[in-house]
Design an enzyme around this catalytic site. Structure first.
Site, PDB file in Angstrom:
ATOM      1  N   LEU A 162      45.112  -4.310  94.981  1.00 32.19           N
ATOM      2  CA  LEU A 162      45.087  -3.085  93.870  1.00 32.19           C
ATOM      3  C   LEU A 162      43.754  -3.356  93.226  1.00 32.19           C
ATOM      4  CD1 LEU A 162      48.678  -3.472  92.300  1.00 32.19           C
ATOM      5  CD2 LEU A 162      47.782  -1.546  93.886  1.00 32.19           C
ATOM      6  N   ASP A 163      43.106  -2.602  92.740  1.00 27.24           N
ATOM      7  CA  ASP A 163      41.807  -3.015  91.846  1.00 27.24           C
ATOM      8  C   ASP A 163      42.232  -3.547  90.797  1.00 27.24           C
ATOM      9  OD1 ASP A 163      40.403  -1.378  93.554  1.00 27.24           O
ATOM     10  OD2 ASP A 163      40.579   0.842  92.362  1.00 27.24           O
ATOM     11  N   LYS A 164      41.021  -4.404  90.172  1.00 27.69           N
ATOM     12  CA  LYS A 164      41.444  -5.261  89.086  1.00 27.69           C
ATOM     13  C   LYS A 164      42.002  -4.585  87.807  1.00 27.69           C
ATOM     14  CE  LYS A 164      38.434  -7.534  85.887  1.00 27.69           C
ATOM     15  NZ  LYS A 164      37.468  -7.050  85.287  1.00 27.69           N
ATOM     16  N   VAL A 165      41.742  -3.504  87.687  1.00 25.36           N
ATOM     17  CA  VAL A 165      42.240  -2.810  86.310  1.00 25.36           C
ATOM     18  C   VAL A 165      43.568  -2.042  86.697  1.00 25.36           C
ATOM     19  CG1 VAL A 165      39.878  -2.313  85.355  1.00 25.36           C
ATOM     20  CG2 VAL A 165      40.921  -0.564  86.967  1.00 25.36           C
ATOM     21  N   THR A 166      44.182  -2.173  87.806  1.00 23.95           N
ATOM     22  CA  THR A 166      45.381  -1.542  88.168  1.00 23.95           C
ATOM     23  C   THR A 166      46.439  -2.738  88.161  1.00 23.95           C
ATOM     24  OG1 THR A 166      44.276   0.021  89.575  1.00 23.95           O
ATOM     25  CG2 THR A 166      46.615  -0.254  89.732  1.00 23.95           C
TER      26      THR A 166
END
Length: 193
Positions: A162-166
């Site tokens: 998952l992306d860092k912000v997710t």
């Protein structure tokens, strides 16, 4: 490995400081000395080391690199060199630096496991794997150095990211074979969220 990617030498295990402030968990990695090592790339051969580091490693100023030379933090084949040193073929380049990682917010939570898989809830702000300024404050390294269960296997094999912000579910396989099976299923689109 000549001309290969810059490798990070494993130094010692990180020390995490965890603080809870107004219901928010803040995880910090204590500052540490870290060494990065690589072999000279073909485009570096014949060029002065100061020119190479200032142009190719733009995260630091020319003043930083001058100080690093002065203190012996840049080495070729294990030896300190002056800023005027010219790279030669097969030179082994080492850069030691004092590293501060950004803090992350939230706690990684164990969700469950099967015989082949291990599932966690990743909070936003946590990268899945080491990248950029994050190394030890990444999901993979947190699980490596601070297992969530007494029987957590090591290593865990990342199946997806998952992306860092997710925030959300991240699945790890307990073996390379199990990782290959679920990776094929994801590629074949035979899995659903």
């Amino acid at each position: 490995m000549k001309g290969g990617p810059k490798k990070q030498r494993e130094e010692e295990a990180p020390v995490y400081d965890i603080e809870r402030l107004d219901g928010v968990t803040i995880r910090r990695v204590r500052p540490m000395v870290q060494a990065f090592e690589t072999f000279a790339k073909g485009r570096w051969v014949g060029r002065e080391i100061l020119e190479v580091v200032t142009k190719e490693f733009g995260g630091h100023t020319a003043e930083y690199w001058q100080s690093a030379f002065h203190h012996g933090h840049l080495r070729i084949n294990g030896q300190p060199v002056p800023p005027t040193y010219r790279f030669q073929n097969s030179d082994r380049f080492l850069h030691r630096t004092h590293r501060h990682e950004p803090p992350i917010l939230g706690e990684v939570q164990f969700l469950g496991e099967t015989r082949d898989y291990f599932a966690v809830n990743k909070p936003a702000s946590v990268p899945v794997h080491p990248c950029g300024a994050f190394r030890y404050n990444s999901l993979e390294k947190i699980l490596l150095y601070e297992p969530l269960t007494p029987t957590q296997p090591s290593p865990l094999h990342l199946v997806h990211r998952l992306d860092k912000v997710t925030s959300g579910l991240v699945i790890f396989a307990k073996s390379a074979e199990a990782a290959a099976v679920i990776s094929r299923d994801i590629q074949a689109k035979s899995t659903t969220k």
